[in-house]
Motif scaffolding. Structure first.
Motif, PDB file in Angstrom:
ATOM      1  N   THR A  22      33.192  27.991  42.532  1.00  0.00           N
ATOM      2  CA  THR A  22      34.531  28.074  43.103  1.00  0.00           C
ATOM      3  C   THR A  22      35.098  29.474  42.915  1.00  0.00           C
ATOM      4  OG1 THR A  22      34.897  25.737  42.609  1.00  0.00           O
ATOM      5  CG2 THR A  22      36.841  27.070  43.074  1.00  0.00           C
ATOM      6  N   CYS A  23      34.995  29.986  41.695  1.00  0.00           N
ATOM      7  CA  CYS A  23      35.511  31.334  41.431  1.00  0.00           C
ATOM      8  C   CYS A  23      34.756  32.385  42.250  1.00  0.00           C
ATOM      9  CB  CYS A  23      35.399  31.653  39.942  1.00  0.00           C
ATOM     10  SG  CYS A  23      36.444  30.618  38.892  1.00  0.00           S
ATOM     11  N   ARG A  24      33.470  32.180  42.409  1.00  0.00           N
ATOM     12  CA  ARG A  24      32.648  33.169  43.120  1.00  0.00           C
ATOM     13  C   ARG A  24      33.027  33.273  44.586  1.00  0.00           C
ATOM     14  NH1 ARG A  24      26.038  32.758  43.380  1.00  0.00           N
ATOM     15  NH2 ARG A  24      25.659  34.511  44.815  1.00  0.00           N
ATOM     16  N   PHE A 273      36.910  40.773  48.423  1.00  0.00           N
ATOM     17  CA  PHE A 273      35.456  40.735  48.218  1.00  0.00           C
ATOM     18  C   PHE A 273      34.689  40.374  49.486  1.00  0.00           C
ATOM     19  CE2 PHE A 273      36.873  36.516  47.845  1.00  0.00           C
ATOM     20  CZ  PHE A 273      35.818  35.621  47.870  1.00  0.00           C
ATOM     21  N   TYR A 274      35.334  40.443  50.624  1.00  0.00           N
ATOM     22  CA  TYR A 274      34.662  40.206  51.901  1.00  0.00           C
ATOM     23  C   TYR A 274      34.015  41.490  52.453  1.00  0.00           C
ATOM     24  CZ  TYR A 274      36.940  35.606  52.289  1.00  0.00           C
ATOM     25  OH  TYR A 274      37.349  34.309  52.090  1.00  0.00           O
ATOM     26  N   PHE A 275      34.338  42.644  51.858  1.00  0.00           N
ATOM     27  CA  PHE A 275      33.934  43.933  52.430  1.00  0.00           C
ATOM     28  C   PHE A 275      32.850  44.591  51.590  1.00  0.00           C
ATOM     29  CE2 PHE A 275      38.246  43.005  53.734  1.00  0.00           C
ATOM     30  CZ  PHE A 275      38.176  43.197  55.097  1.00  0.00           C
ATOM     31  N   ALA A 276      31.948  45.316  52.278  1.00  0.00           N
ATOM     32  CA  ALA A 276      30.785  45.913  51.629  1.00  0.00           C
ATOM     33  C   ALA A 276      30.897  47.428  51.561  1.00  0.00           C
ATOM     34  CB  ALA A 276      29.512  45.533  52.392  1.00  0.00           C
ATOM     35  N   LYS A 296      35.501  46.853  45.829  1.00  0.00           N
ATOM     36  CA  LYS A 296      34.531  47.728  45.168  1.00  0.00           C
ATOM     37  C   LYS A 296      33.124  47.217  45.421  1.00  0.00           C
ATOM     38  CE  LYS A 296      34.951  45.158  40.835  1.00  0.00           C
ATOM     39  NZ  LYS A 296      35.299  45.236  39.403  1.00  0.00           N
ATOM     40  N   GLY A 297      32.139  47.986  44.933  1.00  0.00           N
ATOM     41  CA  GLY A 297      30.767  47.515  44.948  1.00  0.00           C
ATOM     42  C   GLY A 297      29.995  47.865  46.200  1.00  0.00           C
ATOM     43  N   ALA A 298      28.820  47.303  46.295  1.00  0.00           N
ATOM     44  CA  ALA A 298      27.894  47.582  47.401  1.00  0.00           C
ATOM     45  C   ALA A 298      27.934  46.420  48.390  1.00  0.00           C
ATOM     46  CB  ALA A 298      26.490  47.817  46.848  1.00  0.00           C
ATOM     47  N   ALA A 299      26.900  45.588  48.407  1.00  0.00           N
ATOM     48  CA  ALA A 299      26.874  44.454  49.340  1.00  0.00           C
ATOM     49  C   ALA A 299      27.994  43.476  49.007  1.00  0.00           C
ATOM     50  CB  ALA A 299      25.524  43.756  49.266  1.00  0.00           C
ATOM     51  N   SER A 300      28.520  42.812  50.036  1.00  0.00           N
ATOM     52  CA  SER A 300      29.566  41.811  49.818  1.00  0.00           C
ATOM     53  C   SER A 300      28.944  40.501  49.346  1.00  0.00           C
ATOM     54  CB  SER A 300      30.356  41.573  51.105  1.00  0.00           C
ATOM     55  OG  SER A 300      29.578  40.856  52.044  1.00  0.00           O
ATOM     56  N   GLU A 301      29.781  39.590  48.876  1.00  0.00           N
ATOM     57  CA  GLU A 301      29.296  38.285  48.422  1.00  0.00           C
ATOM     58  C   GLU A 301      28.583  37.536  49.540  1.00  0.00           C
ATOM     59  OE1 GLU A 301      28.023  35.375  46.596  1.00  0.00           O
ATOM     60  OE2 GLU A 301      29.370  36.568  45.328  1.00  0.00           O
TER      61      GLU A 301
END
Length: 663
Positions: A22-24, A273-276, A296-301
């Motif tokens: 759920t959190c993820r 967290f939808y964006f890569a 932030k980060g590289a690939a999105s979830e």
């Protein structure tokens, strides 16, 4: 006989919060990350109330589809205190439980109104879990229904509007591979986001959906109009929309509200967290802005960037700026283009709810749902026109395009008495005063070093600069329809106090706050000052670090993590919860009197199935409706290993649904 104080025990802490999946999929495990607000503003936090989100009155209706599994270690608490039940709340509270069912008080019935996948548009196929298509989902009720509104139509028909907050792909598809989603799965998820508009036939029992010309699905492919002072800003322009005035779709829609002129407001929340490929952005100013919104980060979830470049920041760096707004939808016009209102600021909106000033101006209250974020208010320039004419409707739907945006700063009145344990100050209340700090009015910025466009698009940065009070996940904020007092739900904040983070203070009286608060504001909507107090400091009543408005704690239901609020016709507050697992029990819906000798007397009306969250309640005379979101989402479960079969039973997959309860 009520249990004696020495016989009652603290609730068993069976878990510390939501299931990992759920959190993820809802927020990208944001609570496990360092909060993006790194300013040293004074923290406001542990104060808020959650209750439901709709108008009307309710008596206590209920749904008990099966016998509830009452949890061990919880003393049976009396239903009411002398001299009798508060008006409108004559029911026996349900006990905390872990049943895979909706549980309601004796004397009430319940049924399902609509499920994920039920057809709502002509030609839509019946739901088939193993034969899903994007085309079918675009014509079916979306996933993870949250906010719910019920509007008038002619005769026995009503118009229901629901948010569909997010998708949990591992419960959407068997054999889902998070590293390699298929294009078909991605497009189904795009269609499962957004909103549904559904006509209901009412009568005895639960309302039933009917096919009607007003029925509509809003998805991640639906065109939207960007309006207000930031429309056309360079920060909103993309290759797909070089004008910065039109966008596509809405996502992570959490709570919302019904305007006095009969439209729907919906808040875009966890859009980060939808964006890569944020890690490939090199411009320092853009990096700072992305980081402040948790991007932030590289690939999105979900890996959507593999199928559409708008989710790839190396291709369309402004696309995130086109989400995080309050949207307005006219549910009575299925051909209308929904609007994103830039004048209300961009952040992780839980929702927006409106009261009118004496002279007819619209005042919207909003919360930014993340640890250490802020409370906001917007006051329109224009005044609402009465009547149902087309001219009045056009005018009223422009009210949120022009006005002043504020952020809140709070001060306690018992400095030096707060030690982080939740102990009450000597005056017997957590209370104080506050001010609304103006951020911008149309094309005028009140924030040094920022233009008005920047204030609206990067509102969090503007609020940081003016020293707003940091709060603990401010969620639903709603004015009382009779008293005008404003109630805000702050869900929790386990980061308060330790590791050099903000210490406890009067509005945030506990460290490591797992259970949240409910805040009550006495606000002059045309002034810039208010007074505040905590109505509830939530948790197990046996815990000394809880407070129930001064009411006898031996008489109340345990409550944790308030999320949504609403009111009944008697003036009682209703609260739905998110993450009652912190108390080892299912989430639910609670009623709280606000006046008289029962003020603070929390009474649990219903609980939702195992793993589900109680959302978007509607409380009317004779009818209560609740969204049961993400049922069965507990650690170790997924579509290949479901632990819940609610609502259809047997070997069926769990399906988010709207439930109706009546006496």
């Amino acid at each position: 006989m009520p249990p004696q104080p020495d016989e009652r025990r603290l609730l068993p802490l069976l878990s510390t919060g939501r299931a990992r999946l759920t959190c993820r999929y809802r927020c990208g495990d944001q609570c496990a990350e360092h909060p993006p607000n790194t300013t040293d503003n004074p923290y406001f936090g542990d104060l808020l109330a959650t209750a439901l989100n709709r108008r009307g009155l309710l008596r206590a209706g209920a749904v008990v589809a099966a016998s509830a599994a009452v949890l061990p270690g919880l003393g049976t608490r009396p239903a009411v205190a002398e001299p009798g039940p508060p008006p409108g709340l004559d029911f026996t509270p349900v006990q905390p439980n872990s049943a895979d069912a909706v549980v309601v008080p004796d004397g009430y019935q319940h049924d399902i109104v609509i499920r994920w996948g039920d057809p709502i548009l002509p030609g839509a196929p019946e739901f088939d879990f193993d034969a899903q298509t994007p085309e079918a989902q675009e014509a079916q009720f979306g996933y993870n229904n949250d906010f719910c509104a019920l509007l008038p139509l002619n005769g026995k028909r009503r118009l229901m509007v629901n948010n569909h907050e997010y998708t949990t792909e591992e419960f959407l598809f068997r054999g889902y591979d998070p590293e390699n989603p298929t294009e078909q799965q991605v497009r189904i998820a795009w269609a499962a986001h957004g909103l549904s508009v559904v006509v209901l036939e009412t009568g005895d029992g639960a309302p039933k959906p009917v096919l009607d010309r007003l029925n509509r699905r809003i998805t991640l492919n639906t065109p939207f109009e960007l309006r207000g002072p930031a429309a056309g800003s360079d920060h909103l322009k993309t290759p797909a929309d070089p004008t910065g005035t039109r966008s596509f779709g809405t996502m992570n829609n959490c709570s919302g509200g019904v305007t006095p002129w009969g439209t729907i407001l919906s808040g875009e929340e966890n859009i980060h967290f939808y964006f890569a490929n944020a890690d490939q952005v090199t411009d320092p100013a853009t990096q700072q802005r992305l980081a402040r919104y948790g991007i932030k980060g590289a690939a999105s979830e979900r890996k959507w960037e593999r199928f559409d470049s708008r989710w790839d920041l190396t291709e369309q760096v402004n696309e995130p700026n086109r989400f995080g707004w309050i949207i307005e939808l006219d549910p009575y016009d299925p051909e209308s283009t929904p609007v994103k209102h830039t004048a209300l600021g961009r952040f992780k909106h839980e929702g927006a709810n409106i009261r009118l000033t004496d002279d007819g101006r619209a005042v919207a209250y909003m919360g930014d749902d993340e640890k250490f974020e802020y409370l906001y208010r917007f006051v329109s320039d224009g005044k609402m026109k009465r009547g149902a004419s087309a001219h009045a409707r056009r005018h009223n739907m422009s009210l949120l395009d022009s006005g002043t945006l504020y952020v809140a700063k709070l001060t306690g009145d018992s400095p030096g008495e707060i030690d982080g344990t939740g102990k009450l100050p000597a005056d017997g209340e957590f209370d104080g005063t506050g001010e609304w700090i103006p951020l911008a009015h149309n094309d005028t910025s009140f924030v040094d070093g920022m233009t008005a466009e920047e204030v609206y698009v990067f509102t969090r940065l503007a609020a940081d600069r003016v020293g707003a009070t940091k709060m603990d996940r401010p969620e639903d904020v709603e004015p009382h329809p009779k008293t005008g007092r404003v109630y805000a739900a702050l869900t929790n904040n386990s980061d308060r106090g330790p590791d050099g983070k903000a210490p406890a203070d009067e509005p945030n009286p506990r460290t490591a706050n797992k259970h949240g608060q409910v805040l009550e504001l006495d606000d002059d909507p045309v002034g810039d000052r208010f007074s505040w107090r905590l109505l509830l400091v939530c948790g197990d009543p046996d815990d000394p670090a809880t407070y129930f408005g001064g009411f006898d704690k031996s008489q109340v239901s345990p409550i944790s993590c308030p999320d949504n609020v609403t009111f009944d016709g008697h003036g009682n507050l209703w609260i739905s919860t998110d993450s009652s697992e912190a108390l080892g029990a299912n989430d639910g819906l609670y009623a709280v009197p606000l006046e008289g000798p029962h003020r603070g007397h929390v009474m649990q009306f219903l609980s939702v199935p195992r793993g589900a969250e109680a959302c978007g309640p509607i409380v009317e005379d004779g009818l209560i409706m609740v969204s049961a979101q993400h049922p069965g989402e507990v650690d170790g479960a997924n579509a290949d290993n479901p632990v819940s079969h609610w609502p259809d039973g047997g070997n069926s997959q769990p399906r988010p649904s709207v439930v109706a309860v009546w006496r």
